[in-house]
Write a protein that holds these residues in place. Structure first.
Motif, PDB file in Angstrom:
ATOM      1  N   GLU A 155      47.840  44.542  47.327  1.00  0.00           N
ATOM      2  CA  GLU A 155      47.104  44.824  48.553  1.00  0.00           C
ATOM      3  C   GLU A 155      45.668  44.329  48.399  1.00  0.00           C
ATOM      4  O   GLU A 155      45.355  43.584  47.467  1.00  0.00           O
ATOM      5  CB  GLU A 155      47.156  46.321  48.852  1.00  0.00           C
ATOM      6  CG  GLU A 155      48.582  46.843  49.080  1.00  0.00           C
ATOM      7  CD  GLU A 155      48.635  48.350  49.246  1.00  0.00           C
ATOM      8  OE1 GLU A 155      47.577  49.003  49.133  1.00  0.00           O
ATOM      9  OE2 GLU A 155      49.739  48.879  49.477  1.00  0.00           O
ATOM     10  N   ASP A 156      44.796  44.762  49.291  1.00  0.00           N
ATOM     11  CA  ASP A 156      43.411  44.282  49.243  1.00  0.00           C
ATOM     12  C   ASP A 156      42.621  45.121  48.244  1.00  0.00           C
ATOM     13  O   ASP A 156      41.784  45.923  48.607  1.00  0.00           O
ATOM     14  CB  ASP A 156      42.776  44.350  50.636  1.00  0.00           C
ATOM     15  CG  ASP A 156      41.401  43.682  50.678  1.00  0.00           C
ATOM     16  OD1 ASP A 156      41.010  43.072  49.660  1.00  0.00           O
ATOM     17  OD2 ASP A 156      40.719  43.787  51.703  1.00  0.00           O
ATOM     18  N   ARG A 162      35.003  46.986  45.717  1.00  0.00           N
ATOM     19  CA  ARG A 162      33.643  46.842  46.242  1.00  0.00           C
ATOM     20  C   ARG A 162      33.163  48.138  46.899  1.00  0.00           C
ATOM     21  O   ARG A 162      31.996  48.523  46.755  1.00  0.00           O
ATOM     22  CB  ARG A 162      33.582  45.681  47.223  1.00  0.00           C
ATOM     23  CG  ARG A 162      33.813  44.342  46.546  1.00  0.00           C
ATOM     24  CD  ARG A 162      33.246  43.202  47.342  1.00  0.00           C
ATOM     25  NE  ARG A 162      33.546  41.933  46.708  1.00  0.00           N
ATOM     26  CZ  ARG A 162      32.946  41.467  45.629  1.00  0.00           C
ATOM     27  NH1 ARG A 162      32.011  42.187  45.046  1.00  0.00           N
ATOM     28  NH2 ARG A 162      33.274  40.304  45.105  1.00  0.00           N
ATOM     29  N   SER A 163      34.030  48.803  47.619  1.00  0.00           N
ATOM     30  CA  SER A 163      33.609  50.043  48.281  1.00  0.00           C
ATOM     31  C   SER A 163      33.305  51.127  47.247  1.00  0.00           C
ATOM     32  O   SER A 163      32.339  51.880  47.383  1.00  0.00           O
ATOM     33  CB  SER A 163      34.683  50.524  49.259  1.00  0.00           C
ATOM     34  OG  SER A 163      35.873  50.882  48.586  1.00  0.00           O
ATOM     35  N   HIS A 164      34.115  51.193  46.187  1.00  0.00           N
ATOM     36  CA  HIS A 164      33.859  52.183  45.146  1.00  0.00           C
ATOM     37  C   HIS A 164      32.633  51.807  44.327  1.00  0.00           C
ATOM     38  O   HIS A 164      31.891  52.692  43.877  1.00  0.00           O
ATOM     39  CB  HIS A 164      35.088  52.333  44.242  1.00  0.00           C
ATOM     40  CG  HIS A 164      36.193  53.131  44.848  1.00  0.00           C
ATOM     41  ND1 HIS A 164      37.179  52.570  45.628  1.00  0.00           N
ATOM     42  CD2 HIS A 164      36.454  54.470  44.821  1.00  0.00           C
ATOM     43  CE1 HIS A 164      38.012  53.512  46.029  1.00  0.00           C
ATOM     44  NE2 HIS A 164      37.589  54.666  45.564  1.00  0.00           N
ATOM     45  N   ASN A 268      26.068  41.955  41.122  1.00  0.00           N
ATOM     46  CA  ASN A 268      26.584  40.640  41.495  1.00  0.00           C
ATOM     47  C   ASN A 268      28.019  40.479  41.011  1.00  0.00           C
ATOM     48  O   ASN A 268      28.285  39.894  39.963  1.00  0.00           O
ATOM     49  CB  ASN A 268      25.702  39.528  40.922  1.00  0.00           C
ATOM     50  CG  ASN A 268      26.166  38.138  41.368  1.00  0.00           C
ATOM     51  OD1 ASN A 268      26.979  38.012  42.285  1.00  0.00           O
ATOM     52  ND2 ASN A 268      25.668  37.107  40.716  1.00  0.00           N
ATOM     53  N   LEU A 269      28.953  41.009  41.816  1.00  0.00           N
ATOM     54  CA  LEU A 269      30.366  40.916  41.458  1.00  0.00           C
ATOM     55  C   LEU A 269      30.983  39.596  41.903  1.00  0.00           C
ATOM     56  O   LEU A 269      32.191  39.391  41.774  1.00  0.00           O
ATOM     57  CB  LEU A 269      31.130  42.094  42.064  1.00  0.00           C
ATOM     58  CG  LEU A 269      30.669  43.481  41.630  1.00  0.00           C
ATOM     59  CD1 LEU A 269      31.609  44.546  42.170  1.00  0.00           C
ATOM     60  CD2 LEU A 269      30.557  43.584  40.121  1.00  0.00           C
TER      61      LEU A 269
END
Length: 288
Positions: A155-156, A162-164, A268-269
């Motif tokens: 899944e995404d 990123r949200s976590h 910076n991921l």
């Protein structure tokens, strides 16, 4: 032209000539390269043999032709060099899990996919074979404080990470800089679900049900460097890792930690990162 540009151009060349009798030799000749070296380079960069890649792209092209409704399945099979409709049908079923007739009857929905991006990472030549560069190294024990959650690589997962990560950054001092880690653990056989800890190497006190501080043990690992989404590089990473095990004669370590994704900058991921995969530490003279 570097090897990435060669493969990028080769993918376009293949896409433009799916109706032609493509072969390793014909594609290699288009770039004035030895067919043997080109095939090793293509497999190393894409994670797929040239013949399997061409087959997958022909099947991908067939989806749009079927959905347009302008051609019979027999015409499509011959147009894309399958030779016979029966061969086309068998290959289509293997790739998509349904018969092409079901797609033609609009009993299923399949979306064609664009040419896959070339995954860029360091390569090296070992005894004439082109492989992804790797380093056998110790992952030093660290204490990581972060937020724990589950992801499904089918899944995404990137949005979840990123949200976590944003949630974690909001909970810590804004002056915190430096590296961060995404630690994947406890994946069950034949499952794409992982437990994940996104964290930074610090011993912080954070309130909340999903915040944890853990001690990551020292691990002997194979380290690879990549750029791009782990979901995009997934198949390439699996191929890289399998080739690494074969060439180095290493064995996977029985560890609850499956992979560690290490970024230099928690802010910076999008940057390049390292993948650490635990392996058994063998005698040094057993490594090629």
């Amino acid at each position: 032209m570097d090897h990435y540009e060669v493969i990028e151009r080769a993918l376009v060349h293949i896409e433009d000539n799916l109706d032609q009798p493509l072969s390793v030799e014909s594609v290699a000749d288009s770039f004035n390269m030895s067919k043997y070296y080109f095939h090793r380079l293509f497999t190393a960069v894409t994670g797929s043999s040239l013949n399997n890649y061409i087959l997958s792209r022909r099947l991908n092209a067939s989806v749009a032709l079927i959905q347009s409704g302008g051609c019979s399945l027999t015409d499509i099979a011959y147009q894309l060099n399958f030779g016979a409709q029966s061969s086309f049908t068998r290959a289509f079923k293997r790739q998509f899990g349904i018969a092409p007739s079901a797609l033609k009857a609009q009993d299923a929905d399949i979306s064609p996919v664009p040419i896959p991006p070339v995954v860029k990472r360091p390569l090296k030549n070992i005894n004439g074979d082109v492989v992804t560069d790797f380093t056998l190294t110790e992952f030093v024990s660290i204490r990581v404080t972060g937020i724990a959650f589950e992801v499904d690589l089918a899944e995404d997962y990137k949005t979840q990470i990123r949200s976590h990560s944003a949630q974690l950054l909001q909970a810590i001092d804004t002056t915190v800089k430096g590296p961060c880690y995404v630690i994947y653990s406890n994946c069950q056989p034949d499952s794409t679900r992982f437990k994940v800890l996104f964290g930074i190497p610090a011993d912080l006190r954070l309130d909340g049900p999903f915040y944890f501080t853990i001690d990551v043990p020292q691990l002997f690992c194979a380290r690879f460097q990549y750029s791009g989404d782990l979901l995009v590089i997934g198949d390439v990473l699996k191929t890289d890792y399998a080739r690494f095990l074969k060439i180095s004669r290493q064995e996977t370590e029985d560890s609850h930690i499956e992979l560690i994704q290490a970024f230099d900058d928690v802010h910076n991921l999008q940057s390049a990162y390292h993948i650490y995969a635990p392996v058994k530490k063998l005698p040094i003279d057993s490594v090629s």
